[in-house]
Design a protein around this motif. Structure first.
Motif, PDB file in Angstrom:
ATOM      1  N   PHE A   9     -62.338  72.334 -72.788  1.00 31.35           N
ATOM      2  CA  PHE A   9     -62.256  71.612 -73.486  1.00 31.35           C
ATOM      3  C   PHE A   9     -60.880  71.617 -74.442  1.00 31.35           C
ATOM      4  N   PHE A  10     -60.061  72.924 -74.468  1.00 36.41           N
ATOM      5  CA  PHE A  10     -59.035  72.624 -75.017  1.00 36.41           C
ATOM      6  C   PHE A  10     -58.128  71.348 -74.891  1.00 36.41           C
ATOM      7  N   TYR A  11     -57.810  71.229 -73.352  1.00 39.37           N
ATOM      8  CA  TYR A  11     -57.362  69.754 -72.749  1.00 39.37           C
ATOM      9  C   TYR A  11     -58.271  68.540 -72.792  1.00 39.37           C
ATOM     10  N   ARG A  12     -59.348  68.772 -72.721  1.00 36.55           N
ATOM     11  CA  ARG A  12     -60.324  67.312 -73.708  1.00 36.55           C
ATOM     12  C   ARG A  12     -60.392  67.331 -75.216  1.00 36.55           C
ATOM     13  N   GLY A  13     -60.017  68.313 -75.438  1.00 37.03           N
ATOM     14  CA  GLY A  13     -59.424  68.281 -77.556  1.00 37.03           C
ATOM     15  C   GLY A  13     -58.392  67.257 -77.671  1.00 37.03           C
TER      16      GLY A  13
END
Length: 189
Positions: A137-141
């Motif tokens: 989720f962090f990297y997609r963000g």
């Protein structure tokens, strides 16, 4: 014994192991793990080209072994050969499309290549397969933020923090605050 001597002794020991493995290679050439061990040993002595040699051989001999492509992609990624890493991760995904790590790693490569929309697709696929990894989720963000889709970025950062509250203590919280500021700045002009 000082650190330099320890490193030299370790390098000598590793080179001896490599020589031993290479002598017996013909006996084990039907086992992909043998090539991976040789590649890992080569990496320990910082012989990236030697490692890639064994990984290339393994890819030729075992074209259906996804983990060989994955390891080769990791080596190429570290070398900043993102195109080469992408080719090998495509192979790994084709062989095993249910492995979330392959999508995540391919998304990181796409991110490095600044192909953010494709990176988001792969991060999303990784999340679809395994939604328990906060880092996905962090990297997609981050990728969403690079496309100035700050609302999606904030949602993903919040989900990442929800899955891993320890991240609040990390430097990565900076991005949550930065994209929140950008979101409000861009929507309140």
């Amino acid at each position: 014994m000082d650190k330099v001597n320890t490193i030299n002794i370790n390098s000598i020991e590793i080179k001896k192991k490599i020589e031993t493995f290479e002598k017996h290679l013909c006996s084990f050439e039907n086992q992909p793990s043998y090539f991976l061990v040789l590649a890992k040993l080569k990496l320990k002595i910082k012989d990236v080209e030697g490692a890639l040699h064994y990984l290339n051989e393994a890819c030729k001999l075992f074209p259906k072994e996804e983990f060989v492509y994955d390891m080769k992609a990791k080596v190429l990624y570290e070398k900043k050969d993102y195109d080469g890493a992408l080719i090998n991760l495509n192979q790994a995904v084709d062989i095993n499309p249910q492995n979330d790590l392959y999508y995540f790693r391919r998304a990181k490569v796409l991110f490095c290549l600044k192909i953010y929309s494709k990176a988001i697709e792969d991060y999303s696929k990784a999340i679809e397969i395994n939604s328990s990894k906060d880092i996905y989720f962090f990297y997609r963000g981050l990728a969403s933020g690079c496309l100035q889709d700050y609302s999606s970025a904030i949602i993903d950062f919040k989900k990442s923090l929800e899955l891993n509250p320890e991240r609040r203590k990390s430097k990565k919280l900076y991005y949550v605050e930065k994209f929140t500021d950008l979101y409000f700045t861009s929507n309140h002009r």
